[in-house]
Structure formats: C-alpha cells, structure tokens
Design a protein around this motif. Structure first.
Motif, PDB file in Angstrom:
ATOM      1  N   LEU A   3       7.526 -36.245  29.148  1.00  0.00           N
ATOM      2  CA  LEU A   3       8.626 -36.969  29.755  1.00  0.00           C
ATOM      3  C   LEU A   3       9.934 -36.668  29.047  1.00  0.00           C
ATOM      4  O   LEU A   3      10.985 -36.551  29.661  1.00  0.00           O
ATOM      5  CB  LEU A   3       8.346 -38.479  29.725  1.00  0.00           C
ATOM      6  CG  LEU A   3       9.300 -39.354  30.554  1.00  0.00           C
ATOM      7  CD1 LEU A   3       9.322 -38.881  31.994  1.00  0.00           C
ATOM      8  CD2 LEU A   3       8.886 -40.812  30.470  1.00  0.00           C
ATOM      9  N   LYS A   4       9.880 -36.483  27.729  1.00  0.00           N
ATOM     10  CA  LYS A   4      11.074 -36.150  26.966  1.00  0.00           C
ATOM     11  C   LYS A   4      11.614 -34.792  27.410  1.00  0.00           C
ATOM     12  O   LYS A   4      12.818 -34.612  27.593  1.00  0.00           O
ATOM     13  CB  LYS A   4      10.745 -36.136  25.478  1.00  0.00           C
ATOM     14  CG  LYS A   4      11.976 -35.944  24.583  1.00  0.00           C
ATOM     15  CD  LYS A   4      11.572 -35.881  23.118  1.00  0.00           C
ATOM     16  CE  LYS A   4      10.938 -37.171  22.669  1.00  0.00           C
ATOM     17  NZ  LYS A   4      10.625 -37.153  21.219  1.00  0.00           N
ATOM     18  N   HIS A   7      13.202 -35.180  30.907  1.00  0.00           N
ATOM     19  CA  HIS A   7      14.550 -35.737  30.862  1.00  0.00           C
ATOM     20  C   HIS A   7      15.554 -34.687  30.388  1.00  0.00           C
ATOM     21  O   HIS A   7      16.655 -34.577  30.918  1.00  0.00           O
ATOM     22  CB  HIS A   7      14.603 -36.950  29.930  1.00  0.00           C
ATOM     23  CG  HIS A   7      14.193 -38.223  30.594  1.00  0.00           C
ATOM     24  ND1 HIS A   7      12.962 -38.787  30.422  1.00  0.00           N
ATOM     25  CD2 HIS A   7      14.857 -39.041  31.450  1.00  0.00           C
ATOM     26  CE1 HIS A   7      12.876 -39.895  31.113  1.00  0.00           C
ATOM     27  NE2 HIS A   7      14.017 -40.080  31.750  1.00  0.00           N
ATOM     28  N   LYS A  67       7.012 -37.994  36.199  1.00  0.00           N
ATOM     29  CA  LYS A  67       7.176 -39.371  35.742  1.00  0.00           C
ATOM     30  C   LYS A  67       6.017 -40.243  36.209  1.00  0.00           C
ATOM     31  O   LYS A  67       5.450 -41.032  35.447  1.00  0.00           O
ATOM     32  CB  LYS A  67       8.495 -39.927  36.286  1.00  0.00           C
ATOM     33  CG  LYS A  67       8.704 -41.432  36.107  1.00  0.00           C
ATOM     34  CD  LYS A  67       8.989 -41.814  34.679  1.00  0.00           C
ATOM     35  CE  LYS A  67       9.362 -43.293  34.585  1.00  0.00           C
ATOM     36  NZ  LYS A  67       9.646 -43.703  33.188  1.00  0.00           N
ATOM     37  N   SER A 142      16.283 -39.360  23.943  1.00  0.00           N
ATOM     38  CA  SER A 142      15.152 -39.084  24.823  1.00  0.00           C
ATOM     39  C   SER A 142      13.979 -40.002  24.512  1.00  0.00           C
ATOM     40  O   SER A 142      13.197 -40.362  25.398  1.00  0.00           O
ATOM     41  CB  SER A 142      14.729 -37.617  24.684  1.00  0.00           C
ATOM     42  OG  SER A 142      15.752 -36.761  25.121  1.00  0.00           O
ATOM     43  N   THR A 143      13.848 -40.388  23.261  1.00  0.00           N
ATOM     44  CA  THR A 143      12.774 -41.310  22.875  1.00  0.00           C
ATOM     45  C   THR A 143      12.947 -42.652  23.574  1.00  0.00           C
ATOM     46  O   THR A 143      11.976 -43.248  24.056  1.00  0.00           O
ATOM     47  CB  THR A 143      12.763 -41.529  21.354  1.00  0.00           C
ATOM     48  OG1 THR A 143      12.606 -40.268  20.715  1.00  0.00           O
ATOM     49  CG2 THR A 143      11.620 -42.446  20.955  1.00  0.00           C
ATOM     50  N   ASP A 146      11.782 -42.553  27.147  1.00  0.00           N
ATOM     51  CA  ASP A 146      10.331 -42.546  27.325  1.00  0.00           C
ATOM     52  C   ASP A 146       9.764 -43.961  27.421  1.00  0.00           C
ATOM     53  O   ASP A 146       8.699 -44.176  27.999  1.00  0.00           O
ATOM     54  CB  ASP A 146       9.648 -41.827  26.154  1.00  0.00           C
ATOM     55  CG  ASP A 146       9.878 -40.320  26.199  1.00  0.00           C
ATOM     56  OD1 ASP A 146      10.301 -39.828  27.263  1.00  0.00           O
ATOM     57  OD2 ASP A 146       9.628 -39.654  25.188  1.00  0.00           O
ATOM     58  N   THR A 147      10.464 -44.913  26.835  1.00  0.00           N
ATOM     59  CA  THR A 147       9.865 -46.248  26.677  1.00  0.00           C
ATOM     60  C   THR A 147      10.689 -47.391  27.256  1.00  0.00           C
ATOM     61  O   THR A 147      10.171 -48.494  27.399  1.00  0.00           O
ATOM     62  CB  THR A 147       9.635 -46.545  25.178  1.00  0.00           C
ATOM     63  OG1 THR A 147      10.888 -46.461  24.477  1.00  0.00           O
ATOM     64  CG2 THR A 147       8.667 -45.532  24.574  1.00  0.00           C
TER      65      THR A 147
END
Length: 268
Positions: A3-4, A7, A67, A142-143, A146-147
């Motif tokens: 996912l990182k 993005h 995603k 980016s982290t 992800d969350t």
C-alpha cells in the motif's frame, strides 16, 4: 508495504500532472495555485485541461484493486463497462478489442462509466491530491496512509481545519457556460496544427488551455450531460441511449480551494 508503494506511485503521477512548482498546502488565498491537471479560469475556479483519460482512470482502478483486493466490490464497481466498445462501434476493431486498456488510447477520454462512478472518482481524486500536499508539507507520511483514514485524521487537528485544500467536483451547466465564455478566444493558429491534443501532452500551447469542451464527446454535468454527439450516432451504435453508461459520454472536473473544515462538512 504494498500500500505504501501504491500511494507513492499515485502521488508521483499527481505531482507530474499539475501543481507546477507549487506542492504545498497554501495558508492564504494569495498562495493558491492551479491544482493538478487544471488551469485557472477565474479567481479560485479551475477546470481540467481535457476530459479524464483512460490512463487516469486506470490509475484509479489500480489503486482500488491494491487497496481493497481484486475480488472486492470497490474494485469491481470502479471498472468501466468496456462492452460498449465493440466492433460495431469501434470502426472494425477486432473481436475482444479493449480501448480502455490499449496504450494507443491512453489519453483518450474514458467512457463506459456511470455518473455514480464519476462521483466516486472525483472524491477519490480530491483525497489523493490532499494527501500529496500533506506529505509534501511533511504533515503526513506513507506510513500514516497505511493505517489512518484521511477524513478522520483531518478532523483531529483544529489548525489543520483552517488550511486550504483543492476540492474537485462535476461542473454545473452554468460553470461550463462560464468556461466557454472565458476560453472561446484561446484557440490560435498554433493549436489548429496540433490535431488531437491526446498525442501532444508535452506541448506548451496545449498545456495552457482547456480543450474540446462541448465538442469532443458528451460530458457529465451536475445536472445531466453536455455535448454535441448527434442522436443519429447514438442510434446507429445500437446502444440504449437511456442507460447509465455508454460509448460517447466522458467527463472532466472543475476545482476550487476550500478550508479543510468546509471539505469535511461537505462529506457529511
């Protein structure tokens, strides 16, 4: 990790489709610039240079697939209906031809989409551009993406709510008429020699103007559609002209800067 990377790829595309040298969240109206993919029409009103292309829509479906998963409803509902581009409507194209995926049609308008799909794409585009600007301002990483849900994160900081963000939308008939009035004299002798702008994406003349509004295909509006594709073509194509997606209706976005607080309020 996937996912990182996802993005990062999407944000790189957004950076190179607009923003010029500006890539931060403006803190005042004096600092606002043309959001990615748009040109300025008037104060705080911007319009896409051309219709959303097959390539842009493929980036959207790529993001949805990675995603939510290839078998997800989110991904399946993002796909255009390519059955509309069959041999009977595509100038003797071979059986199984897919205009949406063919690289020769990268910059042609995406079609076979419903107005609901257009609305979903427009919301997705707005959120990705906001993320890009937040990352460039080192307010997100980016982290985080992800969350953390973007809307939830934006609501957590009172100062953030005061900042300006670009919000894309489907234009109204009044806005399209205003754009036509302001850009009707832009075409010049250089543009006349360009042919289709879809193959001249790097041309400085093309990049400074709005193209093919109300001439290349029908386009979705807030109230309906606008365009000059004649009814005879629609009938000859043997496609039900009353269905929600077809081979001749594309779209473009307009955009304005609003505060984060206004953006969040509009999402409720």
């Amino acid at each position: 990790m996937k996912l990182k990377i996802l993005h990062s790829l999407v944000l790189i595309v957004l950076i190179f489709t607009g923003c010029a040298n500006q890539s931060h969240l403006p803190v005042s109206q004096k600092e606002i610039f043309s959001p990615p993919g748009t040109v300025k029409v008037s104060d705080n009103f911007y319009c896409d240079q051309s219709e959303i292309s097959n390539q842009s829509w493929r980036e959207y479906t790529f993001w949805m697939k990675h995603k939510f998963g290839e078998s997800s409803q989110h991904y399946s509902e993002s796909l255009p209906d390519t059955i509309h581009w069959n041999p009977s409507t595509n100038y003797d194209a071979p059986e199984g031809f897919n205009r949406f995926l063919h690289t020769a049609y990268n910059y042609y308008p995406v079609v076979g989409i419903t107005k609901e799909q257009v609305t979903n794409y427009t919301q997705w585009r707005t959120e990705r551009v906001i993320e890009m600007l937040l990352i460039n301002d080192e307010m997100l990483t980016s982290t985080h993406l992800d969350t953390v849900d973007l809307n939830t994160w934006l609501q957590s900081d009172a100062e953030i709510k005061k900042k300006l963000v670009p919000v894309y939308r489907i234009p109204t008939q009044k806005e399209v008429s205003f754009i036509q009035k302001n850009y009707k004299n832009l075409k010049n002798e250089y543009q006349e020699h360009l042919g289709s702008p879809h193959s001249h994406k790097s041309c400085s003349v093309y990049c400074s103007c709005i193209h093919e509004l109300n001439s290349n295909a029908d386009e979705y509006l807030h109230e309906g559609t606008v365009g000059n594709i004649v009814e005879e073509y629609k009938i000859e194509s043997k496609i039900d002209i009353n269905i929600g997606e077809n081979a001749w209706t594309s779209f473009r976005n307009v955009c304005s800067w609003v505060t984060v607080a206004e953006f969040l309020q509009s999402n409720k």
